[in-house]
Scaffold this active site. Sequence first.
Site, PDB file in Angstrom:
ATOM      1  N   HIS A  92       0.834  -1.190   0.000  1.00 18.86           N
ATOM      2  CA  HIS A  92       0.000   0.000   0.000  1.00 18.86           C
ATOM      3  C   HIS A  92       0.876   1.250   0.000  1.00 18.86           C
ATOM      4  CE1 HIS A  92      -3.881  -2.049   1.635  1.00 18.86           C
ATOM      5  NE2 HIS A  92      -3.431  -2.594   0.519  1.00 18.86           N
ATOM      6  N   GLU A  94       0.799   3.878   1.878  1.00 17.41           N
ATOM      7  CA  GLU A  94       1.239   4.245   3.222  1.00 17.41           C
ATOM      8  C   GLU A  94       2.423   3.389   3.660  1.00 17.41           C
ATOM      9  OE1 GLU A  94      -3.383   4.180   3.306  1.00 17.41           O
ATOM     10  OE2 GLU A  94      -1.763   3.185   2.226  1.00 17.41           O
ATOM     11  N   CYS A 120      -6.202   1.477   5.391  1.00 17.75           N
ATOM     12  CA  CYS A 120      -6.840   0.236   5.834  1.00 17.75           C
ATOM     13  C   CYS A 120      -6.355  -0.076   7.251  1.00 17.75           C
ATOM     14  CB  CYS A 120      -6.488  -0.904   4.872  1.00 17.75           C
ATOM     15  SG  CYS A 120      -4.761  -1.444   4.987  1.00 17.75           S
ATOM     16  N   CYS A 123      -2.518  -0.758   7.443  1.00 18.29           N
ATOM     17  CA  CYS A 123      -1.733   0.481   7.363  1.00 18.29           C
ATOM     18  C   CYS A 123      -1.918   1.320   8.618  1.00 18.29           C
ATOM     19  CB  CYS A 123      -2.103   1.274   6.122  1.00 18.29           C
ATOM     20  SG  CYS A 123      -1.522   0.489   4.597  1.00 18.29           S
TER      21      CYS A 123
END
Length: 160
Positions: A92, A94, A120, A123
């Site tokens: 991801h 992040e 999410c 993260c």
Amino acid sequence: MNEVLLKNPARNKTDERPSWDDYFLEIAAVVAKRSTCLRRQVGAVIVRDRQIISTGYNGAPTGIRHCAEVGCLRERLHVPSGERHELCRGLHAEQNAIIQAALHGVSTKGGTLYCTNHPCSICAKMLINAGIVRIVVNGDYHDQLSEEMLAEAKIEVLRK
């Protein structure tokens, strides 16, 4: 010469300048354009003291073929958004932003994350432990567990 510049109304319009939050969100949107994900392009920027310390976008790890090349396993298996993250070959945005900061020896403690989507739950856990104190997002992704954990960790989340 300076007097002419000061009297020029077009040069003094500060209301047309983006706020710092909007400025960094726009940069996150540009970062997202590097994404190789077939389902969702996400960009993240970590900032401290109004200085960018790291960026990240979602995609496969360095040296690994991108989903754009090999296809999306989650798409083939009809996995809904937000589920079965372990089936994705990509990281991801992040996560990549945190990893890039670590790779270059830059602390994220006390930083603000600007992201094109709400993190999410995976993260969110990483951002909490990375010392992020504020998150500014736009986009429509919602993760109830993530929102609950970020609130419990007292991380300010601002939706634009």
